[in-house]
Structures are given as structure tokens and as C-alpha cells.
Scaffold this active site. Structure first.
Site, PDB file in Angstrom:
ATOM      1  N   ARG A   8     -10.563  -0.822  -7.631  1.00 56.55           N
ATOM      2  CA  ARG A   8     -10.420   0.036  -6.451  1.00 56.55           C
ATOM      3  C   ARG A   8     -10.389  -1.041  -5.066  1.00 56.55           C
ATOM      4  O   ARG A   8     -11.410  -2.137  -5.382  1.00 56.55           O
ATOM      5  CB  ARG A   8     -11.537   0.803  -6.360  1.00 56.55           C
ATOM      6  N   ASP A  13      -1.678  -0.506   5.830  1.00 60.02           N
ATOM      7  CA  ASP A  13      -2.290  -0.094   7.096  1.00 60.02           C
ATOM      8  C   ASP A  13      -3.780  -0.170   7.505  1.00 60.02           C
ATOM      9  O   ASP A  13      -4.098   0.534   8.395  1.00 60.02           O
ATOM     10  CB  ASP A  13      -1.476   1.379   7.246  1.00 60.02           C
ATOM     11  N   ASP A  28      -0.173   5.161   0.926  1.00 57.27           N
ATOM     12  CA  ASP A  28      -0.454   6.198   1.983  1.00 57.27           C
ATOM     13  C   ASP A  28      -0.452   5.583   3.090  1.00 57.27           C
ATOM     14  O   ASP A  28      -1.369   4.559   3.601  1.00 57.27           O
ATOM     15  CB  ASP A  28      -1.295   7.018   1.639  1.00 57.27           C
ATOM     16  N   THR A  76      -2.386   1.289  -5.128  1.00 52.02           N
ATOM     17  CA  THR A  76      -2.916   2.221  -4.077  1.00 52.02           C
ATOM     18  C   THR A  76      -4.174   2.599  -4.730  1.00 52.02           C
ATOM     19  O   THR A  76      -4.211   2.827  -6.091  1.00 52.02           O
ATOM     20  CB  THR A  76      -1.855   3.414  -3.923  1.00 52.02           C
ATOM     21  N   ASN A  77      -5.074   3.009  -3.901  1.00 50.08           N
ATOM     22  CA  ASN A  77      -6.392   3.672  -4.077  1.00 50.08           C
ATOM     23  C   ASN A  77      -6.133   5.143  -4.402  1.00 50.08           C
ATOM     24  O   ASN A  77      -5.638   5.555  -3.240  1.00 50.08           O
ATOM     25  CB  ASN A  77      -7.413   3.412  -3.406  1.00 50.08           C
ATOM     26  N   HIS A  89     -10.458   5.486  -9.462  1.00 44.50           N
ATOM     27  CA  HIS A  89     -11.799   5.641  -9.253  1.00 44.50           C
ATOM     28  C   HIS A  89     -12.456   6.066  -7.852  1.00 44.50           C
ATOM     29  O   HIS A  89     -11.728   5.452  -7.005  1.00 44.50           O
ATOM     30  CB  HIS A  89     -12.494   4.404  -9.978  1.00 44.50           C
ATOM     31  N   ASP A 106       0.989  -1.155  -0.164  1.00 47.25           N
ATOM     32  CA  ASP A 106      -0.012   0.076  -0.021  1.00 47.25           C
ATOM     33  C   ASP A 106       1.100   1.221  -0.094  1.00 47.25           C
ATOM     34  O   ASP A 106       2.029   1.245   0.395  1.00 47.25           O
ATOM     35  CB  ASP A 106      -0.858  -0.109   1.260  1.00 47.25           C
TER      36      ASP A 106
END
Length: 438
Positions: A360, A386, A259, A299-300, A340, A257
Site C-alpha cells: 500500500r 495527484d 484515480d 494504485t491503492n 489492503h 497513479d
């Protein structure tokens, strides 16, 4: 199989950076690397894919290269030579091949590049795109002193960024690896036996045709042209890393991931100025690079759908991340993001991206796309994140999961998903995963 292909190996350099090892008494290509000369390792790889016709471009101490390899029969190859009486640059000697190559395409390999790649996969990419030139490009641990290649979204080469340039911008860690598939048509630009630079005199003029491509690979390719790098490739060959990274084999991956895991959590990041690496993140990625696992960010990024920034802004944030990692000797094998967001009603939202999707997280589209692109065995892979969304993604994709207690520390409360393991941060997470391998 590629029996119609010729491999041309540039083996004429003086190897001044390796003089400590050669003593200027043996040519660089004849340096012994774990029981084989450097060129023997190259020949062994291409021979597995059916290539038997080889041209060695020799110069400094070239008589010793000829004496060692002869006509190539002892190596199950047919070897001929081009002897440079004076250095002709990275392409000048190709003039001698204009009328003697049997096929319409050929391989060009720099003699100090050690590799184990699926050559056929690269050649098929070249042929599919009907390219004039295909460059193998990859991320490495020292992009700041490497020649970079600039690609568009279709993997076409749009420019080159020399290592001598002053880079006051965030750049993509996309390095020219020194392995090429070239069309014989490209040799029409060579009109005399004189000094030519491959990049400047042949490739750059051909960019305007739209037929110069970068072939991205996560396979083992490393410049062994300095003493330290030579020792590194020796050790990595002993560890089996060369062969393991060949895309003919299923790969294992640590999906990361972004962030709150790789960089500090600051909510929605819509500008590069907000991105800061988590403490120890570069060290963790560096350990992944050494381990045989791929390191891929998934990552989203709903900032695009919400109209906070553009796709290019997100890519620039990722370029900064790659530069910061590269400055500490680490690299990411790939980065993929979902732009998205399904919920509508934000003031500046972009309706093009306000849609349901299968990428997503916790949907598995991004992991599945990476698995297809890089031949990844998801059952041998990990997802580190996280949030419970990251853990649920891993569960849905069939990978093992690790929750880090940075960022949201699993307190987002979106999913009732229990990780396989937990760690205080990314550095500890990677150590735990790699300890399971020992």
C-alpha cells in the site's frame, strides 16, 4: 545458450497487405527494413541466444527466399526448407517436422513479426512450467483488431478471443504476438500433411491439460504486416527502440497513479461505470509507449478491503481502462494494485484484506515487484500522481516524482513530500519528462 533449439519461421504467406511495397515481385520476408530483410532481423535476434538451426516454411515466391538464404552458412546458421505447394494454414507444414527436430522443444515465429526479445528468458519460462505451448503475449496499441489470449492468475491460457468476435464486454489487452515455444508432443495432433490452424487445431485442444501458458512481455514485438506498421517498425528500429526494450537491458518506467491521474477522481470507484479517463490521458500514455519508457499503473484500491467490491470487480475496472486506452492507440505495460487497508471498523469490511502490508502506497512493494518483473532501473524512472502519498512513494522507492494538479492536486495533506516537478495534468507531465530526454 539455446543451441539445442530449432527455430521454425512461417515465411510462406502472400503478403497481400504489403503488396504496395512488394509489387508482388518479391516475397514479404525479403522486404528490406533498414538494410536487412525482415527474416534477417529475426535470425539476428535468435542467433544471439545460440540458435543456429532454422527451418523456413516457404510458399509464395519461395524460390527467391531459397536463393537469398541458401543453406544459411552466409548468415552463420543452418537453414532448411519446407515448401508448401498449397497453403497449409498456420500449422499444417509442421507435420514435416515430427521426426526431424533434434530437441524436445522448438520455437515457432510468424514471418511478419519484428522483435528484439530475450529469447532465453522466454524459453526458461516454458521449461520451468513444463508447458506444451508457451505463447508470447503483450499489450499493443490496437487490441480491438487483434487476436486476444485469455489467461488465468497462473498465466495459463484458458481461451482465445478472435479479432472477428463482437466484443460487448471489457477485455484484457493481452495479444497473441506470433512467437511461440512449443513441445514436440504438440505435433502428435497433426496426423497428415493437410491444412491445420495452430490456434484452433493444436492449442485450443491442449488447453484442458493445463499446460498452455502465456508469457507476458513488455519487449519490442510488432506485427509489420501492413504498410503503416511496416513503416512504424522501420522508424522504431532507427530510434533504437527495439534493442532498448529487450529485457536483457535495464528498463526505465513511468509509474502512474490511477484515480485522479489517469482517470477522473470520483472518490472510491467500485464499479466500472464510474471510470472515465482524464482528458488527454490516452494521448499521454501513447507518448510514453513511443518513448522507450514503460507505462505501469500502481494504485491503492481499498475498496476490496472495505467490502465495496471484489478483486474481480477491480480487474474488470482495469479491463475497461485498457479498452478505453486501446481505442485511442495507447496501452499500459502492466497494472498492479493493493487491495489492503489497515484500519478496521467499516461495516462491510473484508477481514482478509484488513491488514498492514508492504504494497500500500507510500510503501514501495508494488514498485519493487514491477522492477523485479520487468527489469526496471528505478533510478531512471518516474512516479506521476495527484497526491502526496504518490510523491512519498516515489521518494521512498528512489524514483523521480511529478505531481499533477488534477484529482486531489496534492491537497490530501497526508505527507510532507515535495515533488521534483509539477504539471497541470498527465499530458503535460509526460511532455516535461520526455523533454528532459531530448
Amino acid at each position: 545458450m539455446l543451441s539445442e533449439y530449432t527455430a521454425v519461421i512461417q515465411a510462406g504467406g502472400k503478403g497481400t497487405r504489403l503488396r504496395e511495397l512488394t509489387g508482388d515481385k518479391i516475397p514479404k520476408p525479403l522486404l528490406s527494413l533498414n538494410g536487412k530483410t525482415m527474416i534477417e532481423w529475426q535470425l539476428a535476434c535468435i542467433r544471439r541466444y545460440g540458435i543456429r538451426d532454422v527451418v523456413l516454411i516457404i510458399g509464395h515466391l519461395g524460390d527467391k527466399v531459397k536463393a537469398y538464404f541458401g543453406d544459411g552458412a552466409a548468415f552463420d546458421m543452418h537453414i532448411r526448407y519446407i515448401e508448401e505447394e498449397e497453403p497449409l494454414g498456420s500449422a499444417g507444414a509442421l507435420y514435416c517436422l515430427k521426426d526431424s527436430l533434434p530437441g524436445s522443444n522448438f520455437l515457432l515465429i510468424f514471418g511478419d513479426v519484428m522483435f528484439d526479445i530475450d529469447v532465453e528468458r522466454m524459453v526458461r519460462f516454458h521449461e520451468k512450467h513444463q508447458a506444451l505451448a508457451t505463447l508470447l503475449v503483450h499489450p499493443n496499441a490496437h487490441p480491438f483488431d487483434s487476436d486476444l489470449v485469455v489467461l488465468d492468475e497462473e498465466e495459463r491460457v484458458t481461451g482465445f478471443d478472435s479479432k472477428t468476435n463482437v466484443r460487448k464486454y471489457w477485455y484484457d489487452n493481452c495479444v497473441n504476438a506470433g512467437i511461440f515455444v512449443l513441445s514436440k508432443q504438440l505435433l502428435d495432433q497433426i496426423t497428415a500433411l493437410k491444412k491445420y490452424d495452430l490456434e484452433h487445431d493444436l492449442l485450443f485442444p491442449a488447453i484442458g491439460t493445463g499446460r498452455v501458458y502465456g508469457y507476458r512481455s513488455t519487449e519490442y514485438v510488432k506485427d509489420a504486416g501492413t504498410v503503416k506498421r511496416f513503416h512504424d517498425v522501420c522508424e522504431e528500429q532507427k530510434q533504437g527502440l527495439w534493442q532498448a526494450r529487450n529485457l536483457g537491458n535495464r528498463q526505465k518506467c513511468i509509474f502512474l497513479d490511477r484515480d485522479g491521474t489517469l482517470n477522473r477522481y470520483k472518490g472510491l470507484i467500485d464499479t466500472d461505470s464510474l471510470l472515465e479517463l482524464e482528458e488527454g490521458a490516452a494521448e499521454a500514455v501513447r507518448e510514453i509507449n513511443r518513448s522507450g519508457y514503460l507505462a505501469i499503473v500502481v494504485t491503492n484500491q481499498p475498496v476490496v478491503a472495505r467490502g465495496m467490491c471484489s478483486l474481480e470487480d477491480v480487474r474488470n475496472i482495469h479491463r475497461k481502462m485498457s479498452v478505453l486506452l486501446g481505442e485511442q492507440g495507447a496501452y499500459l505495460d502492466d497494472i498492479i494494485f493493493c487491495p489492503h487497508h489497515p484500519d478496521k471498523g467499516y461495516p462491510e469490511e473484508n477481514p482478509l484484506y484488513k491488514i498492514p502490508c508492504n504494497c500500500r502506497k507510500p510503501a514501495t512493494g508494488m514498485l519493487e515487484e514491477m522492477a523485479e518483473r520487468h527489469h526496471i532501473d528505478l533510478a531512471r524512472s518516474w512516479m506521476i500522481g495527484d497526491s502526496t502519498a504518490d510523491i512519498q512513494t516515489g521518494k521512498n522507492a528512489g524514483v523521480k516524482t511529478m505531481l499533477v494538479r488534477t484529482g486531489q492536486a496534492g491537497k490530501d495533506g497526508k505527507y510532507d513530500a515535495e515533488p521534483d516537478l509539477e504539471a497541470s495534468d498527465l499530458a503535460e507531465a509526460v511532455k516535461k519528462i520526455l523533454a528532459l530526454e531530448s
